[in-house]
Design a protein around this motif. Structure first.
Motif, PDB file in Angstrom:
ATOM      1  N   ALA A  84       0.842  -1.193   0.000  1.00 60.83           N
ATOM      2  CA  ALA A  84       0.000   0.000   0.000  1.00 60.83           C
ATOM      3  C   ALA A  84       0.878   1.244   0.000  1.00 60.83           C
ATOM      4  O   ALA A  84       1.852   1.333   0.742  1.00 60.83           O
ATOM      5  CB  ALA A  84      -0.909   0.004   1.222  1.00 60.83           C
ATOM      6  N   LYS A 118      -0.349   4.194   0.707  1.00 60.40           N
ATOM      7  CA  LYS A 118      -0.919   5.082   1.706  1.00 60.40           C
ATOM      8  C   LYS A 118      -1.793   4.243   2.619  1.00 60.40           C
ATOM      9  O   LYS A 118      -2.057   3.075   2.335  1.00 60.40           O
ATOM     10  CB  LYS A 118      -1.743   6.194   1.048  1.00 60.40           C
ATOM     11  CG  LYS A 118      -2.984   5.679   0.326  1.00 60.40           C
ATOM     12  CD  LYS A 118      -3.830   6.830  -0.184  1.00 60.40           C
ATOM     13  CE  LYS A 118      -5.201   6.383  -0.599  1.00 60.40           C
ATOM     14  NZ  LYS A 118      -6.117   6.041   0.466  1.00 60.40           N
ATOM     15  N   ASP A 119      -2.230   4.821   3.746  1.00 65.53           N
ATOM     16  CA  ASP A 119      -3.158   4.114   4.613  1.00 65.53           C
ATOM     17  C   ASP A 119      -4.441   3.847   3.850  1.00 65.53           C
ATOM     18  O   ASP A 119      -4.924   4.709   3.111  1.00 65.53           O
ATOM     19  CB  ASP A 119      -3.486   4.944   5.854  1.00 65.53           C
ATOM     20  CG  ASP A 119      -2.315   5.052   6.812  1.00 65.53           C
ATOM     21  OD1 ASP A 119      -1.374   4.244   6.700  1.00 65.53           O
ATOM     22  OD2 ASP A 119      -2.346   5.937   7.685  1.00 65.53           O
ATOM     23  N   ILE A 120      -5.003   2.658   4.028  1.00 63.25           N
ATOM     24  CA  ILE A 120      -6.250   2.291   3.373  1.00 63.25           C
ATOM     25  C   ILE A 120      -7.247   1.954   4.467  1.00 63.25           C
ATOM     26  O   ILE A 120      -7.023   1.036   5.252  1.00 63.25           O
ATOM     27  CB  ILE A 120      -6.052   1.092   2.421  1.00 63.25           C
ATOM     28  CG1 ILE A 120      -5.015   1.442   1.343  1.00 63.25           C
ATOM     29  CG2 ILE A 120      -7.368   0.673   1.802  1.00 63.25           C
ATOM     30  CD1 ILE A 120      -4.596   0.268   0.487  1.00 63.25           C
ATOM     31  N   GLU A 121      -8.333   2.715   4.522  1.00 60.45           N
ATOM     32  CA  GLU A 121      -9.352   2.484   5.535  1.00 60.45           C
ATOM     33  C   GLU A 121     -10.095   1.188   5.247  1.00 60.45           C
ATOM     34  O   GLU A 121     -10.225   0.783   4.095  1.00 60.45           O
ATOM     35  CB  GLU A 121     -10.346   3.645   5.557  1.00 60.45           C
ATOM     36  CG  GLU A 121      -9.731   4.965   5.970  1.00 60.45           C
ATOM     37  CD  GLU A 121     -10.759   6.072   6.025  1.00 60.45           C
ATOM     38  OE1 GLU A 121     -11.887   5.819   6.489  1.00 60.45           O
ATOM     39  OE2 GLU A 121     -10.422   7.188   5.610  1.00 60.45           O
TER      40      GLU A 121
END
Length: 155
Positions: A2, A4-7
Motif C-alpha cells: 500500500a 498510503k493508509d487504506i481504511e
C-alpha cells in the motif's frame, strides 16, 4: 504494498502507470490527470479556499467567486483543469477529500456492505511481471478453470 493508509472498506485502485492512459485519451475522448496534476490541483483548491472562501477580509458574491474560480480553472494546465471541480461550491469537500477522490461517492463502504457484497481475492498475488518492461502483474495462486471468475473487477 500500500502506498498510503487504506481504511477498512475503502476501494483499492490499481496503478497502471501514467503512460498506460496517455495514448488512450484520444480513444476515450477524455483528459486524464496524473499524480502530479492531482497534487497541483490539490494545492490550487487549498490556496483558493484559504484566500477567497475562508478569508475574513474577502466578502464577494457567489457569482463573483464562481467567476474567479472559472478564471483559475481556465489558466490551469489541461490535465490540472480536468482534476479541478467546475463548481466553486464543491471546493470545501474537494479540499477535505483531495481532487483525486472528490468525484468518488462510494469509495468507502461499510464493513457490513462488504460482508454482503464483497468477494475474496485470495486466488491472486502480485509479483514482477514476466513480460519485459511491464512492471508488476497479477498471478494465480491456485487453479482457475476456464470460464471461472479470476477477479470480480478489472485489474
Amino acid at each position: 504494498r500500500a502506498e498510503k493508509d487504506i481504511e477498512a472498506g475503502e476501494e483499492i485502485f490499481v496503478n497502471y502507470g501514467e503512460n498506460y492512459f496517455f495514448h488512450r485519451e484520444e480513444d476515450w475522448n477524455v483528459t486524464i490527470s496524473t499524480l502530479d496534476d492531482f497534487k497541483m490541483a490539490d494545492e490550487t483548491t487549498k490556496k483558493f479556499e484559504k484566500s477567497i472562501l475562508k478569508s475574513p477580509t474577502c466578502s464577494i458574491t457567489h457569482n463573483t467567486t464562481q467567476n474567479l474560480w472559472n478564471v483559475v480553472r481556465d489558466v490551469a494546465p489541461t490535465r490540472v483543469k480536468a482534476a479541478l471541480p467546475p463548481n466553486v461550491t464543491d471546493l470545501p469537500r474537494t479540499t477535505s477529500r483531495g481532487t483525486a477522490r472528490f468525484p468518488l461517492n462510494n469509495d468507502i463502504r461499510p464493513i457490513s456492505w462488504l460482508r454482503s457484497h464483497g468477494q475474496c481475492l485470495d486466488n491472486l498475488s502480485v509479483k514482477s511481471s514476466t513480460a519485459p518492461g511491464a512492471g508488476r502483474g497479477a498471478f494465480a495462486t491456485r487453479f482457475v478453470p476456464r470460464g471461472g471468475l479470476v477477479a470480480p473487477a478489472p485489474l
